[in-house]
Design an enzyme around this catalytic site. Structure first.
Site, PDB file in Angstrom:
ATOM      1  N   SER A   1       0.642  -1.243  -0.323  1.00 39.18           N
ATOM      2  CA  SER A   1      -0.235   0.027   0.107  1.00 39.18           C
ATOM      3  C   SER A   1       0.510   1.445  -0.077  1.00 39.18           C
ATOM      4  O   SER A   1       1.603   1.642  -0.690  1.00 39.18           O
ATOM      5  CB  SER A   1      -1.155   0.461   0.877  1.00 39.18           C
ATOM      6  OG  SER A   1      -2.000   1.174   1.280  1.00 39.18           O
TER       7      SER A   1
ATOM      8  N   ASP B   1      -6.111   2.277  -3.632  1.00 35.21           N
ATOM      9  CA  ASP B   1      -7.771   1.797  -2.901  1.00 35.21           C
ATOM     10  C   ASP B   1      -7.842   3.182  -2.040  1.00 35.21           C
ATOM     11  O   ASP B   1      -9.034   3.325  -1.114  1.00 35.21           O
ATOM     12  CB  ASP B   1      -7.378   0.153  -2.091  1.00 35.21           C
ATOM     13  CG  ASP B   1      -5.999   0.619  -0.842  1.00 35.21           C
ATOM     14  OD1 ASP B   1      -5.471   1.590  -0.423  1.00 35.21           O
ATOM     15  OD2 ASP B   1      -6.239  -0.242   0.718  1.00 35.21           O
TER      16      ASP B   1
ATOM     17  N   ASP C   1      -2.909   6.074  -3.426  1.00 31.12           N
ATOM     18  CA  ASP C   1      -2.094   6.112  -2.632  1.00 31.12           C
ATOM     19  C   ASP C   1      -1.011   4.825  -3.649  1.00 31.12           C
ATOM     20  O   ASP C   1      -1.853   4.784  -4.426  1.00 31.12           O
ATOM     21  CB  ASP C   1      -2.719   5.271  -1.072  1.00 31.12           C
ATOM     22  CG  ASP C   1      -2.920   3.971  -1.244  1.00 31.12           C
ATOM     23  OD1 ASP C   1      -4.131   4.096  -2.146  1.00 31.12           O
ATOM     24  OD2 ASP C   1      -3.559   3.461  -0.338  1.00 31.12           O
TER      25      ASP C   1
ATOM     26  N   ASP D   1      -1.401   1.387  -4.109  1.00 25.19           N
ATOM     27  CA  ASP D   1      -2.299   0.448  -4.654  1.00 25.19           C
ATOM     28  C   ASP D   1      -3.700   0.225  -4.449  1.00 25.19           C
ATOM     29  O   ASP D   1      -4.307   0.003  -4.849  1.00 25.19           O
ATOM     30  CB  ASP D   1      -2.476  -0.462  -3.505  1.00 25.19           C
ATOM     31  CG  ASP D   1      -2.716  -0.619  -2.270  1.00 25.19           C
ATOM     32  OD1 ASP D   1      -2.948   1.117  -1.654  1.00 25.19           O
ATOM     33  OD2 ASP D   1      -3.754  -1.843  -1.834  1.00 25.19           O
TER      34      ASP D   1
HETATM   35 MG    MG Z   1      -3.641   1.138   0.227  1.00 20.69          MG
END
Ligand code: MG
Length: 455
Positions: free
Chosen positions: A101, A248, A244, A246
């Site tokens: 992440s 999400d 961010d 990744d």
């Molecule tokens: Mg994330």
């Protein structure tokens, strides 16, 4: 371990660690792959964010999955919600994302996705941990070992899915222009496509996947967002946003260049969603700002509070029929699309809101503002229950919420006391109308915790 409980692997967002140190290596990834494959049983979708160690860990994890008979569909570099959508739509046994992440570049991680596309719940993670520690892998015989198949459709399907869930006509008609920072992460491959499909003009920053994160680290903090803020301030944009690593989570910058913390986008979307149909339910964690509840109430809706953690928010939304939900860190969940935090869907929804309601700064200013303060103090593990009991006793007469730690509602705001699950500390959060009062409240309750610890 002496208490018979095997050590935990999965934290609140998968297993994380520094690559090739402290266990985040190929042997671990292969073992965890075998454990996840034993648990998931069916075909598995796998994908990664943009880190340098992704291919290494993905190959090891995929080999473990195949050893247990799972066919592995490799979606390549994709945002976590893109992989989750592929799992949900593909009706497979589960999914695996190789991602850390927003952590610094030396980190990586492995995250398990349930067969319905949601983040795996704690009980199922524990089942995988048991298989891993006992090494009770269900290895397939030579006729049944899995195969590795490429999947190149996940991103297009995901983008089409989002486009089908927003008012594309209104967005197109509004002739919007945005600035987007993809943080050199997986969203680089998705968000420009999405904006083109919605007829939105855009300028990108850091929109090539690069695990060295040459632009800035992949956590969308105010510090890491300076270039984007400067770009938006230069003028000509309806707003800016940053994902961010990744993809999400998304943080928004209004057209004047103001950085809007995640609770503001939660509140703005809550207000919008509730205004479409009265009596709608918004779900967020006990740490969520009062502005979210205000925003929902202004539009005839209400809020349910859950324990901290996005998988918990998603599951409460499913159970209670929540119309919208999320975390104050910019992780927004849209149940009409999927029950997980989704950064690209959040951007599309804010585009829709701006198309319908006008300037983002004005939409934001219609919702009350509060100030939060966070502190922490040391507390031995053994004393944690006593601290909670004593502080609850001291709060007699006040409205309290013990969903996660102890939340005490006061005339001028609230205080939340939460023992850390991993360290010998107590965290103290407070919220009030003014910065000074929020600070005073946090300090007062920090001292109260310290008195019980000493006593
Ligand atoms: Mg994330």
């Amino acid at each position: 371990m002496s208490n018979g409980i095997p050590p935990r692997l999965f934290g609140t967002n998968g297993v994380r660690g520094i690559v090739n140190s402290k266990g985040m290596d190929t042997l671990f990834a292969q073992g965890l792959g075998m454990a996840m494959g034993t648990f998931m049983k069916g075909p598995v979708m796998i994908g990664t964010d943009a880190r340098t160690s992704n291919e290494m860990l993905k190959a090891a994890c995929a080999s473990g999955l195949m050893a247990t008979g799972c066919t592995v569909h490799d979606c390549g570099v994709v945002p976590t919600p893109t992989l989750q959508y592929a799992v949900k739509m593909g009706k497979v046994g589960g999914g695996v994302v190789i991602t850390a992440s927003h952590n610094p570049p030396e980190f990586n991680g492995i995250k398990a996705i349930d067969s319905d596309g949601t983040e795996m719940n704690r009980e199922d993670e524990e089942a995988i941990e048991r298989i891993f520690h006992d090494r009770s892998f269900a290895l397939a015989d030579w006729t049944r070992v899995g195969r590795l198949l490429p999947n190149s459709t996940a991103i297009d399907r995901y983008v089409s899915g989002i486009v089908s869930k927003v008012d594309g006509q209104a967005i197109r008609k509004a002739n919007l222009r945005v600035a987007v920072d993809c943080s050199n992460g997986a969203s680089s491959l998705v968000t420009p496509k999405l904006l083109e499909r919605l007829g939105v003009r855009y300028v990108t920053l850091n929109a090539d996947p690069n695990g060295a994160f040459p632009g800035h680290n992949s956590e969308p903090t105010p510090e890491n967002t300076r270039d984007l803020v400067e770009l938006v301030r230069a003028g000509g944009f309806d707003f800016g946003f940053v994902h961010d690593g990744d993809g999400d989570r998304t943080i928004f910058i209004d057209e004047t260049g103001r950085y809007l913390y995640g609770d503001r986008s939660l509140a703005m979307v809550a207000n919008y969603v509730c205004s479409q149909k009265k009596g709608r339910l918004v779900v967020t964690t006990v740490g969520g700002s009062m502005c979210i509840e205000d925003a929902a109430k202004m539009a005839g809706g209400s809020v349910i509070y859950t324990k901290v953690g996005s998988p918990i928010v998603a599951r409460v939304m499913m159970r209670e029929g929540g119309a919208f939900g999320g975390e104050e860190n910019g992780g927004l969940i849209f149940p009409e699309f999927q029950y997980c935090r989704d950064g690209a869907m959040a951007a599309a929804k804010i585009l829709e809101i701006v198309a319908h309601r006008g300037k983002l700064s004005e939409v934001n200013d219609r919702i009350p503002q509060y100030c939060q303060c966070k502190k922490k103090t040391e507390c031995p593990e053994a004393k944690k229950p006593q601290v909670l009991r004593q502080l609850e006793k001291q709060s007699k007469g006040a409205r309290v919420d013990t969903t996660d730690g102890l939340k005490i509602y006061l005339d001028e705001g609230w205080v939340l006391l939460r023992p850390s699950g991993t360290e010998p500390i107590f965290r103290i959060y407070s919220e009030s109308k003014s910065e000074e009062r929020a600070e005073e409240l946090a300090e007062e309750y920090k001292k109260r915790v310290e008195r019980v610890v000493r006593g």
